[in-house]
Scaffold this motif. Structure first.
Motif, PDB file in Angstrom:
ATOM      1  N   ASN A   1       0.935  -1.141  -0.050  1.00  0.00           N
ATOM      2  CA  ASN A   1      -0.084   0.000   0.011  1.00  0.00           C
ATOM      3  C   ASN A   1       0.959   1.130   0.002  1.00  0.00           C
ATOM      4  O   ASN A   1       1.538   1.507   0.897  1.00  0.00           O
ATOM      5  CB  ASN A   1      -0.904  -0.049   0.981  1.00  0.00           C
ATOM      6  N   GLU A   2       0.980   1.914  -1.155  1.00  0.00           N
ATOM      7  CA  GLU A   2       1.969   3.063  -1.332  1.00  0.00           C
ATOM      8  C   GLU A   2       1.280   4.345  -1.319  1.00  0.00           C
ATOM      9  O   GLU A   2       1.815   5.227  -1.766  1.00  0.00           O
ATOM     10  CB  GLU A   2       2.743   2.780  -2.618  1.00  0.00           C
ATOM     11  N   GLN A   3      -0.080   4.338  -0.857  1.00  0.00           N
ATOM     12  CA  GLN A   3      -0.631   5.575  -0.969  1.00  0.00           C
ATOM     13  C   GLN A   3      -1.269   5.737   0.567  1.00  0.00           C
ATOM     14  O   GLN A   3      -1.577   4.738   1.142  1.00  0.00           O
ATOM     15  CB  GLN A   3      -2.043   5.476  -1.895  1.00  0.00           C
ATOM     16  N   ASP A   4      -1.762   6.888   1.181  1.00  0.00           N
ATOM     17  CA  ASP A   4      -2.328   7.202   2.120  1.00  0.00           C
ATOM     18  C   ASP A   4      -3.673   8.285   2.196  1.00  0.00           C
ATOM     19  O   ASP A   4      -4.061   8.563   3.074  1.00  0.00           O
ATOM     20  CB  ASP A   4      -1.243   7.816   3.140  1.00  0.00           C
ATOM     21  N   LYS A   5      -4.238   8.144   1.096  1.00  0.00           N
ATOM     22  CA  LYS A   5      -5.451   8.841   0.902  1.00  0.00           C
ATOM     23  C   LYS A   5      -6.489   8.345   1.277  1.00  0.00           C
ATOM     24  O   LYS A   5      -7.705   8.590   1.597  1.00  0.00           O
ATOM     25  CB  LYS A   5      -5.420   9.015  -0.539  1.00  0.00           C
TER      26      LYS A   5
ATOM     27  N   GLU B   1       1.355 -16.618  -7.646  1.00  0.00           N
ATOM     28  CA  GLU B   1       1.916 -15.757  -6.923  1.00  0.00           C
ATOM     29  C   GLU B   1       1.518 -14.488  -8.012  1.00  0.00           C
ATOM     30  O   GLU B   1       2.009 -14.408  -8.962  1.00  0.00           O
ATOM     31  CB  GLU B   1       3.366 -15.865  -6.910  1.00  0.00           C
ATOM     32  N   VAL B   2       1.255 -13.229  -6.896  1.00  0.00           N
ATOM     33  CA  VAL B   2       0.739 -12.282  -7.688  1.00  0.00           C
ATOM     34  C   VAL B   2       1.258 -10.742  -6.814  1.00  0.00           C
ATOM     35  O   VAL B   2       1.144 -11.107  -5.691  1.00  0.00           O
ATOM     36  CB  VAL B   2      -0.710 -12.070  -7.945  1.00  0.00           C
ATOM     37  N   SER B   3       1.530  -9.902  -7.669  1.00  0.00           N
ATOM     38  CA  SER B   3       1.883  -8.608  -6.483  1.00  0.00           C
ATOM     39  C   SER B   3       0.860  -7.684  -6.933  1.00  0.00           C
ATOM     40  O   SER B   3       0.361  -7.362  -7.850  1.00  0.00           O
ATOM     41  CB  SER B   3       3.354  -7.945  -7.185  1.00  0.00           C
ATOM     42  N   VAL B   4       0.358  -7.022  -5.512  1.00  0.00           N
ATOM     43  CA  VAL B   4      -0.517  -5.976  -5.710  1.00  0.00           C
ATOM     44  C   VAL B   4      -0.395  -4.831  -5.064  1.00  0.00           C
ATOM     45  O   VAL B   4       0.226  -5.080  -3.932  1.00  0.00           O
ATOM     46  CB  VAL B   4      -2.329  -6.458  -5.184  1.00  0.00           C
ATOM     47  N   THR B   5      -0.355  -3.620  -5.691  1.00  0.00           N
ATOM     48  CA  THR B   5       0.322  -2.324  -5.219  1.00  0.00           C
ATOM     49  C   THR B   5      -0.826  -1.311  -5.380  1.00  0.00           C
ATOM     50  O   THR B   5      -1.387  -1.250  -6.491  1.00  0.00           O
ATOM     51  CB  THR B   5       1.475  -1.820  -5.782  1.00  0.00           C
ATOM     52  N   LEU B   6      -1.131  -0.697  -4.201  1.00  0.00           N
ATOM     53  CA  LEU B   6      -2.245   0.292  -4.053  1.00  0.00           C
ATOM     54  C   LEU B   6      -1.552   1.609  -4.216  1.00  0.00           C
ATOM     55  O   LEU B   6      -0.479   1.762  -3.290  1.00  0.00           O
ATOM     56  CB  LEU B   6      -3.155   0.349  -2.933  1.00  0.00           C
TER      57      LEU B   6
ATOM     58  N   VAL C   1      -1.160  -2.922 -10.384  1.00  0.00           N
ATOM     59  CA  VAL C   1      -1.081  -1.566  -9.616  1.00  0.00           C
ATOM     60  C   VAL C   1      -2.475  -0.954  -9.862  1.00  0.00           C
ATOM     61  O   VAL C   1      -3.039  -0.841 -10.833  1.00  0.00           O
ATOM     62  CB  VAL C   1      -0.162  -0.686 -10.329  1.00  0.00           C
ATOM     63  N   ILE C   2      -2.972  -0.705  -8.691  1.00  0.00           N
ATOM     64  CA  ILE C   2      -4.583  -0.192  -8.519  1.00  0.00           C
ATOM     65  C   ILE C   2      -4.238   1.411  -7.859  1.00  0.00           C
ATOM     66  O   ILE C   2      -3.832   1.529  -7.027  1.00  0.00           O
ATOM     67  CB  ILE C   2      -5.332  -1.010  -7.881  1.00  0.00           C
ATOM     68  N   SER C   3      -5.246   2.281  -8.636  1.00  0.00           N
ATOM     69  CA  SER C   3      -5.168   3.634  -8.056  1.00  0.00           C
ATOM     70  C   SER C   3      -6.308   3.463  -7.272  1.00  0.00           C
ATOM     71  O   SER C   3      -7.525   3.422  -7.657  1.00  0.00           O
ATOM     72  CB  SER C   3      -5.215   4.750  -8.986  1.00  0.00           C
ATOM     73  N   LEU C   4      -6.163   3.462  -5.754  1.00  0.00           N
ATOM     74  CA  LEU C   4      -7.278   3.427  -4.955  1.00  0.00           C
ATOM     75  C   LEU C   4      -8.186   4.553  -4.976  1.00  0.00           C
ATOM     76  O   LEU C   4      -9.671   4.522  -4.865  1.00  0.00           O
ATOM     77  CB  LEU C   4      -6.895   3.052  -3.411  1.00  0.00           C
ATOM     78  N   GLU C   5      -7.633   5.765  -5.177  1.00  0.00           N
ATOM     79  CA  GLU C   5      -8.252   7.051  -5.366  1.00  0.00           C
ATOM     80  C   GLU C   5      -9.214   6.909  -6.672  1.00  0.00           C
ATOM     81  O   GLU C   5     -10.415   7.324  -6.657  1.00  0.00           O
ATOM     82  CB  GLU C   5      -7.205   8.136  -5.633  1.00  0.00           C
TER      83      GLU C   5
END
Length: 157
Positions: A9-13, A42-47, A95-99
């Motif tokens: 989780n590379e976001q804090d919004k 195996e999968v990498s998921v980054t927010l 890679v997902i933009s949670l925003e």
């Protein structure tokens, strides 16, 4: 079948959906079973936020705007690499933009959890080799996505 998730989780919004890791695992398992793949995976998921996904979109796709999700598959026509430590197939990175996911959830009138599940499943099918460059490919991919989400009980309602 074991699903290994490298979660970042590379976001804090926004906080991710409460059961995010389980949601990703469930989506991955269902997508793999839809494709009749029973291997561990195996999968990498980054927010990230909109600014970061815009940077990535510009860098890797030469499209200078935000997007909801980016997929970076590790497999190709010859198959998948295998992690020597786990014997799991390496699907790739999501890679997902949670925003962006939140704004789309509001736009479509459903919750963030449903939108994130859709984006994860959509991206998983990209990692499994699907694309939507033609209307036929798009119809097939979207039908598979909806089938997986229905099996998981994740609907637009």
């Amino acid at each position: 079948m074991k699903i290994y998730i490298d979660y970042n989780n590379e976001q804090d919004k926004l906080p991710p959906p409460e059961d995010f890791e389980k949601l990703v695992e469930d989506c991955a398992r269902a997508a793999l079973l839809e494709e009749e793949i029973e291997d561990d995976a195996e999968v990498s998921v980054t927010l990230v936020d909109n600014a970061r996904i815009r940077e990535l979109n510009a860098e890797f796709r030469e499209i200078d705007r935000e997007t909801d999700v980016l997929s970076f598959p590790l497999g190709d026509e010859s198959g998948f690499e295998v992690d020597p430590d786990t014997d799991a197939i390496l699907l790739g990175d999501i890679v997902i933009s949670l925003e962006k996911a939140q704004s789309q959830a509001e736009e479509f009138g459903h919750g963030l959890r449903r939108e994130v599940a859709f984006l994860v499943t959509h991206s998983l099918f990209h990692l499994l080799g699907y694309d939507h460059l033609t209307s036929e490919e798009e119809a097939e991919m979207f039908a598979k996505q909806e089938k997986v989400l229905e099996k998981l009980g994740i609907t637009r309602k």
